[in-house]
Write a protein that holds these residues in place. Sequence first.
Motif, PDB file in Angstrom:
ATOM      1  N   THR A   1     -21.099  14.932   9.465  1.00  0.00           N
ATOM      2  CA  THR A   1     -22.408  15.125  10.071  1.00  0.00           C
ATOM      3  C   THR A   1     -22.470  14.276  11.336  1.00  0.00           C
ATOM      4  OG1 THR A   1     -23.341  13.321   8.780  1.00  0.00           O
ATOM      5  CG2 THR A   1     -23.489  15.538   7.850  1.00  0.00           C
ATOM      6  N   TYR A   2     -23.443  14.560  12.176  1.00  0.00           N
ATOM      7  CA  TYR A   2     -23.651  13.742  13.379  1.00  0.00           C
ATOM      8  C   TYR A   2     -25.152  13.664  13.598  1.00  0.00           C
ATOM      9  CZ  TYR A   2     -23.707  12.307  18.285  1.00  0.00           C
ATOM     10  OH  TYR A   2     -23.947  11.635  19.460  1.00  0.00           O
ATOM     11  N   GLN A   3     -25.680  12.450  13.625  1.00  0.00           N
ATOM     12  CA  GLN A   3     -27.125  12.248  13.749  1.00  0.00           C
ATOM     13  C   GLN A   3     -27.832  13.040  12.645  1.00  0.00           C
ATOM     14  OE1 GLN A   3     -26.385   9.574  15.692  1.00  0.00           O
ATOM     15  NE2 GLN A   3     -28.484   9.898  16.277  1.00  0.00           N
ATOM     16  N   HIS A   4     -27.704  12.587  11.422  1.00  0.00           N
ATOM     17  CA  HIS A   4     -28.219  13.350  10.296  1.00  0.00           C
ATOM     18  C   HIS A   4     -29.732  13.235  10.131  1.00  0.00           C
ATOM     19  CE1 HIS A   4     -27.844   9.394   8.410  1.00  0.00           C
ATOM     20  NE2 HIS A   4     -28.650   9.820   7.467  1.00  0.00           N
ATOM     21  N   LEU A   5     -30.390  12.514  11.059  1.00  0.00           N
ATOM     22  CA  LEU A   5     -31.851  12.484  11.111  1.00  0.00           C
ATOM     23  C   LEU A   5     -32.309  12.920  12.502  1.00  0.00           C
ATOM     24  CD1 LEU A   5     -32.868   9.075   9.474  1.00  0.00           C
ATOM     25  CD2 LEU A   5     -33.358  11.353   8.578  1.00  0.00           C
ATOM     26  N   PRO A   6     -33.389  13.688  12.610  1.00  0.00           N
ATOM     27  CA  PRO A   6     -34.014  13.842  13.928  1.00  0.00           C
ATOM     28  C   PRO A   6     -34.394  12.462  14.458  1.00  0.00           C
ATOM     29  CG  PRO A   6     -35.001  15.333  12.318  1.00  0.00           C
ATOM     30  CD  PRO A   6     -34.136  14.370  11.551  1.00  0.00           C
ATOM     31  N   LEU A   7     -34.331  12.268  15.748  1.00  0.00           N
ATOM     32  CA  LEU A   7     -34.661  10.938  16.279  1.00  0.00           C
ATOM     33  C   LEU A   7     -36.039  10.456  15.839  1.00  0.00           C
ATOM     34  CD1 LEU A   7     -33.168  10.751  19.896  1.00  0.00           C
ATOM     35  CD2 LEU A   7     -32.186  10.024  17.712  1.00  0.00           C
ATOM     36  N   PRO A   8     -37.071  11.301  15.866  1.00  0.00           N
ATOM     37  CA  PRO A   8     -38.387  10.758  15.473  1.00  0.00           C
ATOM     38  C   PRO A   8     -38.481  10.383  14.012  1.00  0.00           C
ATOM     39  CG  PRO A   8     -38.502  13.132  15.851  1.00  0.00           C
ATOM     40  CD  PRO A   8     -37.174  12.678  16.367  1.00  0.00           C
ATOM     41  N   ALA A   9     -37.470  10.762  13.200  1.00  0.00           N
ATOM     42  CA  ALA A   9     -37.460  10.337  11.804  1.00  0.00           C
ATOM     43  C   ALA A   9     -36.741   9.011  11.606  1.00  0.00           C
ATOM     44  CB  ALA A   9     -36.793  11.402  10.933  1.00  0.00           C
TER      45      ALA A   9
ATOM     46  N   PRO B  86     -26.672  17.966  -6.170  1.00  0.00           N
ATOM     47  CA  PRO B  86     -28.037  17.457  -5.973  1.00  0.00           C
ATOM     48  C   PRO B  86     -28.262  17.250  -4.484  1.00  0.00           C
ATOM     49  CG  PRO B  86     -26.590  15.714  -6.768  1.00  0.00           C
ATOM     50  CD  PRO B  86     -25.777  16.979  -6.799  1.00  0.00           C
ATOM     51  N   TYR B  87     -29.408  17.654  -3.987  1.00  0.00           N
ATOM     52  CA  TYR B  87     -29.619  17.583  -2.537  1.00  0.00           C
ATOM     53  C   TYR B  87     -31.059  17.225  -2.228  1.00  0.00           C
ATOM     54  CZ  TYR B  87     -29.902  18.780   2.384  1.00  0.00           C
ATOM     55  OH  TYR B  87     -30.106  18.716   3.740  1.00  0.00           O
ATOM     56  N   GLN B  88     -31.191  16.386  -1.216  1.00  0.00           N
ATOM     57  CA  GLN B  88     -32.496  16.029  -0.680  1.00  0.00           C
ATOM     58  C   GLN B  88     -32.359  15.909   0.828  1.00  0.00           C
ATOM     59  OE1 GLN B  88     -34.012  12.090  -1.671  1.00  0.00           O
ATOM     60  NE2 GLN B  88     -36.100  12.866  -1.797  1.00  0.00           N
ATOM     61  N   ALA B  89     -33.237  16.526   1.589  1.00  0.00           N
ATOM     62  CA  ALA B  89     -33.169  16.442   3.040  1.00  0.00           C
ATOM     63  C   ALA B  89     -33.190  14.981   3.470  1.00  0.00           C
ATOM     64  CB  ALA B  89     -34.337  17.188   3.672  1.00  0.00           C
ATOM     65  N   PRO B  90     -32.396  14.623   4.485  1.00  0.00           N
ATOM     66  CA  PRO B  90     -32.311  13.201   4.881  1.00  0.00           C
ATOM     67  C   PRO B  90     -33.663  12.583   5.200  1.00  0.00           C
ATOM     68  CG  PRO B  90     -30.598  14.490   5.965  1.00  0.00           C
ATOM     69  CD  PRO B  90     -31.500  15.474   5.282  1.00  0.00           C
ATOM     70  N   TRP B  91     -34.570  13.356   5.804  1.00  0.00           N
ATOM     71  CA  TRP B  91     -35.863  12.784   6.205  1.00  0.00           C
ATOM     72  C   TRP B  91     -36.823  12.661   5.026  1.00  0.00           C
ATOM     73  CZ3 TRP B  91     -33.287  16.728   8.576  1.00  0.00           C
ATOM     74  CH2 TRP B  91     -33.572  18.028   8.141  1.00  0.00           C
ATOM     75  N   GLU B  92     -36.428  13.167   3.851  1.00  0.00           N
ATOM     76  CA  GLU B  92     -37.238  13.001   2.651  1.00  0.00           C
ATOM     77  C   GLU B  92     -36.839  11.778   1.859  1.00  0.00           C
ATOM     78  OE1 GLU B  92     -36.622  16.628   0.583  1.00  0.00           O
ATOM     79  OE2 GLU B  92     -37.913  17.818   1.896  1.00  0.00           O
ATOM     80  N   GLN B  93     -35.757  11.120   2.282  1.00  0.00           N
ATOM     81  CA  GLN B  93     -35.278   9.942   1.579  1.00  0.00           C
ATOM     82  C   GLN B  93     -36.010   8.702   2.096  1.00  0.00           C
ATOM     83  OE1 GLN B  93     -30.987   9.957   1.986  1.00  0.00           O
ATOM     84  NE2 GLN B  93     -30.927  12.163   1.612  1.00  0.00           N
ATOM     85  N   THR B  94     -36.018   7.654   1.312  1.00  0.00           N
ATOM     86  CA  THR B  94     -36.699   6.427   1.722  1.00  0.00           C
ATOM     87  C   THR B  94     -35.947   5.771   2.857  1.00  0.00           C
ATOM     88  OG1 THR B  94     -35.478   5.136   0.085  1.00  0.00           O
ATOM     89  CG2 THR B  94     -37.602   6.035  -0.586  1.00  0.00           C
ATOM     90  N   ASP B  95     -36.687   5.079   3.687  1.00  0.00           N
ATOM     91  CA  ASP B  95     -36.074   4.428   4.861  1.00  0.00           C
ATOM     92  C   ASP B  95     -36.457   2.949   4.920  1.00  0.00           C
ATOM     93  OD1 ASP B  95     -38.720   4.633   5.515  1.00  0.00           O
ATOM     94  OD2 ASP B  95     -38.442   5.642   7.435  1.00  0.00           O
ATOM     95  N   GLU B  96     -36.315   2.265   3.821  1.00  0.00           N
ATOM     96  CA  GLU B  96     -36.658   0.856   3.776  1.00  0.00           C
ATOM     97  C   GLU B  96     -35.792   0.073   4.762  1.00  0.00           C
ATOM     98  OE1 GLU B  96     -39.144  -0.535   2.156  1.00  0.00           O
ATOM     99  OE2 GLU B  96     -39.724   1.441   1.447  1.00  0.00           O
ATOM    100  N   ALA B  97     -36.406  -0.854   5.467  1.00  0.00           N
ATOM    101  CA  ALA B  97     -35.665  -1.683   6.421  1.00  0.00           C
ATOM    102  C   ALA B  97     -34.626  -2.529   5.700  1.00  0.00           C
ATOM    103  CB  ALA B  97     -36.628  -2.580   7.190  1.00  0.00           C
ATOM    104  N   PRO B  98     -33.447  -2.742   6.310  1.00  0.00           N
ATOM    105  CA  PRO B  98     -32.402  -3.500   5.632  1.00  0.00           C
ATOM    106  C   PRO B  98     -32.666  -5.007   5.650  1.00  0.00           C
ATOM    107  CG  PRO B  98     -31.663  -2.825   7.809  1.00  0.00           C
ATOM    108  CD  PRO B  98     -33.011  -2.175   7.597  1.00  0.00           C
TER     109      PRO B  98
END
Length: 448
Positions: free
Chosen positions: A347-355, A435-447
Motif C-alpha cells: 500500500t502507499y499512503q493508506h490513509l487520506p491526508l485529512p484522516a 477480517p477487514y476494517q477500513a484504515p480510517w475506521e481504526q483508532t488513531d491514538e497518539a504514540p
Amino acid sequence: MTAAVDSRLAMLGGPRSVPRGRRIPAWPRVTPDDEAAVLRSLRSGAFTAAAAGEEEIPALEREWARYVGTGHALAVSNGTAALSLALAAAGVRPGDEVVVPALSFVASGIAPLHIGAIPVFADIDPETFNTDAACVAAALTPRTRAVVVVHLHGLPADMDEILALTRPRGIPVVEDAAQAHGATYRGARVGSLGLVNSFSLNVSKNLATCGEGGLVNTDDPDVHRRALALRQFGEVIESGTPRQYVSHAMGWNHKPSAPQCAFTRSQLSRFPDEAAARDANVRTFLARLRDLPGLLVPSTPDDRTHAWHILRFRLDPEAFGLPAGMAGPLRAAVIRALRAEGVPASTYQHLPLPAQPVFRRPPTTVGYPPDALRAIQGWSPDDTPATCRVIESSFVIQKAHLHPDAEPLLDLYAQAVRKVWEEPDVLVRYARDLPYQAPWEQTDEAPW
C-alpha cells in the motif's frame, strides 16, 4: 516422462515466480562519475551555500533551471523544505488556507502547517490519482491563498484547467513535483507551470542525491529572491558581497550540502537517458498486464508524459464476482499472493491526508483563526470519496522499476501477476475470510 510443473500459488506452497536471490537493483545507481563528483566537492573545502567560492550548488541550480525551463532554481536541504519555501515565497502567511490533494505523501499537507497555514484537502480523480479543477473549485474559500498541485506518482495533473480556475482569482499555484522529475504536460516540463514549484532529491526519487535534497523553480525574480532569503534565516544574499548577518524575515536554515549537489549534478547528466529507459521498461511491463480482468493498470493521457516514480494498480471487485464494498479485502488478498510470489506489492499512503492524526490534531502553538480548522477536523470519508475508493482498491510497486536495467525483473513480475490472476477463486476465498476494517475506521491514538 516429463515431470509435472507445480503451478500452485506460492502462498499455497508452490514455487515463487521471482527467485529468492533476485534482488531489486540498487537505487540510485552510483557510478565512478558520481564518486568523482563528490570527491571533487570534498576536495574543494567548500561545503555549503554560505562558503565563499562554492561552485557545486549554483551550478546545479543553473543546470536544473535550464532543464526544467525556468528562469531560476534554488537548491535546498530537502523536498519538504522546498515546498514550505515555495509556499512562503508565494506569499502564504499564517492563518491562510492552502488547497492540497487528499491523496499524497504527507509532506504535501505538512508543508503548509510549517508556515502556520491551514491545509484544505481536495478530492482526486480516481483514474489519474491527481486532483483536478472541479476538485480544487470545491475546496476554495475566501481564505484560500494558494493551491498545491501534486503530480502524484509522476503523472502531471490537469494544469491548464486548474490555472484557468485560479488565475482570475489571483491564487498562485505551487507544483509539488517531488515524484515527477522530467515529466511533461502539453510540451512543458512540470515545475515550470506554477508560480513557484518544488522537487525532492530524496535518495528514493527518480533524480536523487546521496541522502536528502530539494529544488525550487520559478520564473519570477521577486519570488526567487524571497525564497533565497528564506533559505538562509531571512537574510538578503548578494553575490560577491560579505554576509551581513541581518535577518529581514523569519526564514529557515534550509541550505543544501555541496557534496550532495555535486552528486545530483552527476546524476542529472545521465538523467534523460535513464528516464527514457525507465519509460520503455514500464510501458512493456504494463502492456503485459492490460488484458487481465479486474486489474486497472496506470495509463497516460496523450498530452503528457509520465515519470513512473510509483506504479499504482486498481482492482475491480465486480470482475471477481465480489461487491464493490469488498475492494479492501480483495486488495489485501492480492498483495498477500503477489508478495508470496516475490513481487513487492504494497500500500502507499493508506490513509487520506485529512484522516492523518497530524491534521485532525494540528499544532496548538499556531494561533489559527476561530473556526479555521473546521474543514479538516470534521473530516469524514464522504468528504473525499474518490480518495477513499482509490486507497481501498489499489496497490503499488515502488523502486523496483527505477533502475534502467530493470526490464528482466519486471518480466518476472509480469509472470507472477499473470500466475496469480489464473487463480481468482483463491483470491476470492482469501478476501472473504480476511477480517477487514477500513484504515480510517481504526483508532488513531497518539504514540506519546
